[in-house]
Write a protein that holds these residues in place. Sequence first.
Motif, mmCIF file in Angstrom:
data_model
loop_
_atom_site.group_PDB
_atom_site.id
_atom_site.type_symbol
_atom_site.label_atom_id
_atom_site.label_comp_id
_atom_site.label_asym_id
_atom_site.label_seq_id
_atom_site.Cartn_x
_atom_site.Cartn_y
_atom_site.Cartn_z
ATOM 1 N N LEU A 276 12.675 8.730 -32.083
ATOM 2 C CA LEU A 276 13.061 7.383 -31.677
ATOM 3 C C LEU A 276 11.812 6.555 -31.340
ATOM 4 O O LEU A 276 11.695 5.399 -31.734
ATOM 5 C CB LEU A 276 14.014 7.440 -30.482
ATOM 6 C CG LEU A 276 14.489 6.098 -29.937
ATOM 7 C CD1 LEU A 276 15.308 5.348 -31.000
ATOM 8 C CD2 LEU A 276 15.329 6.301 -28.683
ATOM 9 N N GLY A 277 10.879 7.172 -30.633
ATOM 10 C CA GLY A 277 9.624 6.486 -30.289
ATOM 11 C C GLY A 277 8.828 6.124 -31.539
ATOM 12 O O GLY A 277 8.284 5.014 -31.646
ATOM 13 N N ILE A 278 8.784 7.051 -32.485
ATOM 14 C CA ILE A 278 8.063 6.785 -33.734
ATOM 15 C C ILE A 278 8.757 5.670 -34.512
ATOM 16 O O ILE A 278 8.097 4.756 -35.027
ATOM 17 C CB ILE A 278 7.944 8.071 -34.576
ATOM 18 C CG1 ILE A 278 6.984 9.051 -33.895
ATOM 19 C CG2 ILE A 278 7.484 7.753 -35.991
ATOM 20 C CD1 ILE A 278 6.930 10.416 -34.536
ATOM 21 N N ASP B 188 8.922 0.136 -36.338
ATOM 22 C CA ASP B 188 9.579 -1.170 -36.398
ATOM 23 C C ASP B 188 8.681 -2.260 -35.803
ATOM 24 O O ASP B 188 8.598 -3.373 -36.333
ATOM 25 C CB ASP B 188 10.923 -1.141 -35.663
ATOM 26 C CG ASP B 188 11.983 -0.324 -36.406
ATOM 27 O OD1 ASP B 188 11.774 -0.070 -37.629
ATOM 28 O OD2 ASP B 188 12.998 0.053 -35.784
ATOM 29 N N ALA B 189 8.029 -1.959 -34.698
ATOM 30 C CA ALA B 189 7.145 -2.927 -34.051
ATOM 31 C C ALA B 189 5.971 -3.277 -34.963
ATOM 32 O O ALA B 189 5.577 -4.441 -35.080
ATOM 33 C CB ALA B 189 6.647 -2.383 -32.711
ATOM 34 N N LEU C 207 14.627 21.231 -27.148
ATOM 35 C CA LEU C 207 13.666 20.862 -28.194
ATOM 36 C C LEU C 207 14.235 19.785 -29.102
ATOM 37 O O LEU C 207 13.543 18.856 -29.511
ATOM 38 C CB LEU C 207 13.278 22.097 -29.014
ATOM 39 C CG LEU C 207 12.390 23.110 -28.323
ATOM 40 C CD1 LEU C 207 12.194 24.331 -29.220
ATOM 41 C CD2 LEU C 207 11.049 22.501 -27.995
ATOM 42 N N GLU C 208 15.523 19.931 -29.391
ATOM 43 C CA GLU C 208 16.168 18.927 -30.240
ATOM 44 C C GLU C 208 16.176 17.561 -29.548
ATOM 45 O O GLU C 208 15.917 16.521 -30.169
ATOM 46 C CB GLU C 208 17.601 19.371 -30.566
ATOM 47 C CG GLU C 208 18.007 19.003 -31.960
ATOM 48 C CD GLU C 208 19.358 19.620 -32.303
ATOM 49 O OE1 GLU C 208 20.322 18.843 -32.325
ATOM 50 O OE2 GLU C 208 19.411 20.835 -32.549
ATOM 51 N N ALA C 209 16.440 17.544 -28.248
ATOM 52 C CA ALA C 209 16.446 16.289 -27.480
ATOM 53 C C ALA C 209 15.034 15.690 -27.456
ATOM 54 O O ALA C 209 14.855 14.465 -27.599
ATOM 55 C CB ALA C 209 16.955 16.540 -26.067
ATOM 56 N N GLN C 210 14.051 16.546 -27.276
ATOM 57 C CA GLN C 210 12.659 16.082 -27.266
ATOM 58 C C GLN C 210 12.276 15.538 -28.646
ATOM 59 O O GLN C 210 11.598 14.507 -28.763
ATOM 60 C CB GLN C 210 11.709 17.225 -26.873
ATOM 61 C CG GLN C 210 11.810 17.660 -25.440
ATOM 62 C CD GLN C 210 11.461 16.527 -24.479
ATOM 63 O OE1 GLN C 210 10.599 15.705 -24.747
ATOM 64 N NE2 GLN C 210 12.188 16.473 -23.372
ATOM 65 N N TYR C 211 12.716 16.225 -29.657
ATOM 66 C CA TYR C 211 12.439 15.775 -31.028
ATOM 67 C C TYR C 211 13.062 14.395 -31.272
ATOM 68 O O TYR C 211 12.454 13.515 -31.867
ATOM 69 C CB TYR C 211 12.975 16.803 -32.034
ATOM 70 C CG TYR C 211 12.840 16.354 -33.464
ATOM 71 C CD1 TYR C 211 11.600 16.372 -34.101
ATOM 72 C CD2 TYR C 211 13.956 15.886 -34.166
ATOM 73 C CE1 TYR C 211 11.482 15.936 -35.408
ATOM 74 C CE2 TYR C 211 13.838 15.446 -35.469
ATOM 75 C CZ TYR C 211 12.588 15.472 -36.094
ATOM 76 O OH TYR C 211 12.465 15.033 -37.382
#
Length: 128
Positions: free
Chosen positions: A14-16, A21-22, A5-9
């Motif tokens: 990171l995606g957010i 940034d974009a 779950l932590e990795a998914q979070y």
Amino acid sequence: MNDYLEAQYEKVALGINTMADAIKEGNYLSNKLQDVAEQQVAMTRRQVESAERQAIVAERPRLYSELDVWDMLTELGLVGPYRMQCYQFLCENDQKKRQVFGIPPEMRLDALFQFMTAAGVRIRDIIL
């Protein structure tokens, strides 16, 4: 399960962050493009105003000074009393002055004599 779950979070975070940034960069670029477009609009307005001023100036008739007349008559090769007679005729008649200056230089002398004859001016025997 906690690690998963932590990795998914972290992936979602990171995606957010990447997305944020974009968007920030896109907004920055949009603002820069808007600034450039506004500068181009301002420059185009100045060019239009300049063209309008030039058109107004072009509509005004050109004014020829007495010196312009004298120099032209000298260039045509008129001397003495003949130059003075033509000078007086042109300086007293602005319309004919503008017409003579509007004619190509090689035709000006003939045109001037025609104008003077038509106006009833007796042209002395001119010897160039």
